[in-house]
Design a protein around this motif. Structure first.
Motif, PDB file in Angstrom:
ATOM      1  N   VAL A   1       0.877  -1.177   0.000  1.00 13.84           N
ATOM      2  CA  VAL A   1       0.000   0.000   0.000  1.00 13.84           C
ATOM      3  C   VAL A   1       0.911   1.223   0.000  1.00 13.84           C
ATOM      4  O   VAL A   1       1.859   1.299   0.781  1.00 13.84           O
ATOM      5  N   ALA A   2       0.614   2.171  -0.865  1.00 18.03           N
ATOM      6  CA  ALA A   2       1.435   3.373  -0.971  1.00 18.03           C
ATOM      7  C   ALA A   2       0.528   4.597  -1.063  1.00 18.03           C
ATOM      8  O   ALA A   2      -0.670   4.496  -1.335  1.00 18.03           O
ATOM      9  N   ARG A   3       1.143   5.757  -0.857  1.00 20.59           N
ATOM     10  CA  ARG A   3       0.431   7.031  -0.978  1.00 20.59           C
ATOM     11  C   ARG A   3       1.115   7.888  -2.021  1.00 20.59           C
ATOM     12  O   ARG A   3       2.339   7.979  -2.059  1.00 20.59           O
ATOM     13  N   HIS A   4       0.311   8.520  -2.884  1.00 20.11           N
ATOM     14  CA  HIS A   4       0.805   9.509  -3.837  1.00 20.11           C
ATOM     15  C   HIS A   4      -0.015  10.778  -3.602  1.00 20.11           C
ATOM     16  O   HIS A   4      -1.163  10.866  -4.041  1.00 20.11           O
ATOM     17  N   GLY A   5       0.537  11.750  -2.865  1.00 17.09           N
ATOM     18  CA  GLY A   5      -0.250  12.916  -2.507  1.00 17.09           C
ATOM     19  C   GLY A   5      -1.456  12.493  -1.693  1.00 17.09           C
ATOM     20  O   GLY A   5      -1.326  11.880  -0.632  1.00 17.09           O
ATOM     21  N   LYS A   6      -2.659  12.765  -2.205  1.00 19.26           N
ATOM     22  CA  LYS A   6      -3.899  12.347  -1.541  1.00 19.26           C
ATOM     23  C   LYS A   6      -4.459  11.050  -2.134  1.00 19.26           C
ATOM     24  O   LYS A   6      -5.562  10.645  -1.778  1.00 19.26           O
TER      25      LYS A   6
ATOM     26  N   ASP B   1       6.407  15.638  -2.932  1.00 20.67           N
ATOM     27  CA  ASP B   1       5.765  15.341  -1.653  1.00 20.67           C
ATOM     28  C   ASP B   1       6.486  16.110  -0.550  1.00 20.67           C
ATOM     29  O   ASP B   1       7.718  16.018  -0.428  1.00 20.67           O
ATOM     30  N   PRO B   2       5.772  16.873   0.281  1.00 23.94           N
ATOM     31  CA  PRO B   2       6.444  17.675   1.315  1.00 23.94           C
ATOM     32  C   PRO B   2       7.085  16.854   2.424  1.00 23.94           C
ATOM     33  O   PRO B   2       7.844  17.402   3.214  1.00 23.94           O
ATOM     34  N   LEU B   3       6.786  15.554   2.490  1.00 24.01           N
ATOM     35  CA  LEU B   3       7.449  14.697   3.480  1.00 24.01           C
ATOM     36  C   LEU B   3       8.689  14.012   2.920  1.00 24.01           C
ATOM     37  O   LEU B   3       9.385  13.312   3.653  1.00 24.01           O
TER      38      LEU B   3
ATOM     39  N   GLN C   1      -2.007  20.892  -6.306  1.00 22.31           N
ATOM     40  CA  GLN C   1      -1.387  19.574  -6.203  1.00 22.31           C
ATOM     41  C   GLN C   1      -0.259  19.369  -7.213  1.00 22.31           C
ATOM     42  O   GLN C   1       0.600  18.511  -7.006  1.00 22.31           O
ATOM     43  N   SER C   2      -0.261  20.143  -8.280  1.00 18.03           N
ATOM     44  CA  SER C   2       0.833  20.030  -9.247  1.00 18.03           C
ATOM     45  C   SER C   2       2.078  20.768  -8.783  1.00 18.03           C
ATOM     46  O   SER C   2       3.154  20.616  -9.367  1.00 18.03           O
ATOM     47  N   VAL C   3       1.950  21.554  -7.704  1.00 16.21           N
ATOM     48  CA  VAL C   3       3.098  22.263  -7.127  1.00 16.21           C
ATOM     49  C   VAL C   3       3.633  21.507  -5.917  1.00 16.21           C
ATOM     50  O   VAL C   3       4.819  21.184  -5.830  1.00 16.21           O
ATOM     51  N   ILE C   4       2.748  21.207  -4.956  1.00 17.91           N
ATOM     52  CA  ILE C   4       3.102  20.423  -3.771  1.00 17.91           C
ATOM     53  C   ILE C   4       1.981  19.415  -3.557  1.00 17.91           C
ATOM     54  O   ILE C   4       0.800  19.785  -3.530  1.00 17.91           O
TER      55      ILE C   4
END
Length: 286
Positions: free
Chosen positions: A52-57, A139-141, A168-171
């Protein structure tokens, strides 16, 4: 709307509960939520979820070379069941959009409240086939999201800083709620032009992004699914708290309303004590 900290928590919870289980059935209850048709969602059946992974939201459940990717939008959510009902769900007008039955009788539902349906589900061979994922900024993290990289993103930017943070295309991953929280922590007006930030303000805003999101991720870590929404609300200092005292200075938290959203801020902390013009209220008073 679930933002980066909540989706990060969902990623961990689903990794703990779902990884290693075989997909027995996938029920697309709301066909409007399904944005891809080849491969069909039935192609997941018989495969084992392995990551399981996350890409932004976006959440991404991998099963071999297939990825079930979904975006919860404003009113979507994930509901885990240790034991799902035996009967298949019936298509209808309720909140259920998709059900995934896993081995051992467990599984999860994707639901969406309200009449406006924006929850989106994709089954793809590469997450970058999802247009929203392909457009994501850094991704800010991520360790690569340095202050220098952030300053480079601001170069030539003409928008107000609130809109910049939400793009979302910026951060990737910051939405309406956490942009309010970040700007409050940075003591910065949401209407400040991004291009006008000084070096000191860039450093302050960069620090606020990391500290605000990092603290929210830690608060959400290990919180049960049923409690994640209330945990998010309890941790917010200004967003959604119009009329309450600012926890930093005690001034009254104000709001600016738009057609489909609103922002909250503290005049003393962020705008030199001056309330921002609420355009919707101004129109009503004319």
């Amino acid at each position: 709307m679930p933002e980066l900290p909540e989706v990060e928590a969902l990623t961990g919870l689903l990794a703990e509960d779902a990884v290693g289980r075989e997909v027995e059935r996938v029920y697309p209850v709301s066909f409007s939520a399904l944005k891809t048709y080849d491969p069909p969602v039935s192609a997941l059946e018989g495969r084992t979820l392995d990551a399981v992974a996350r890409h932004g939201k976006f959440l991404d459940l991998a099963a071999g070379d297939l990825h079930l990717v979904f975006h919860l939008a404003r009113a979507g959510w994930v509901r885990w069941h240790d034991t799902l009902p035996d009967a298949p769900p019936r298509p209808g007008k309720g909140p259920l959009a998709l059900r995934v039955r896993l081995s051992g009788g467990a599984g999860f539902d994707l639901t969406e409240a309200g009449t406006q349906k924006h929850l989106a589900v994709y089954l793809v061979r590469d997450p970058l086939e999802v247009p929203g994922v392909a457009r994501l900024g850094p991704d800010p993290l991520s360790p690569d999201f340095t202050q220098e990289a952030f300053a480079a993103l601001l170069g030539g930017e003409k928008r107000q800083i609130k809109g910049f943070l939400r793009d979302q295309s910026v951060i990737a991953g910051i939405g309406n709620a956490y942009s309010d929280e970040i700007l409050h922590a940075a003591r910065m007006s949401p209407f400040k032009p991004a291009a006008n930030l000084t070096g000191e303000e860039i450093a302050r805003l960069y620090a606020a992004i990391g500290e605000t999101l990092g603290a929210a991720v830690e608060r959400a870590r290990g919180v049960p699914l049923r409690s994640l929404k209330s945990e998010k609300k309890s941790g917010l200092r200004v967003h959604g708290r119009t009329g309450e005292p600012c926890p930093v200075c005690g001034d009254t938290i104000r709001e600016v309303s738009f057609s489909d959203s609103s922002l909250q801020y503290c005049p003393t902390c962020q705008t030199g004590g001056k309330p921002l013009a609420d355009r919707r209220l101004s129109r009503l008073l004319k």
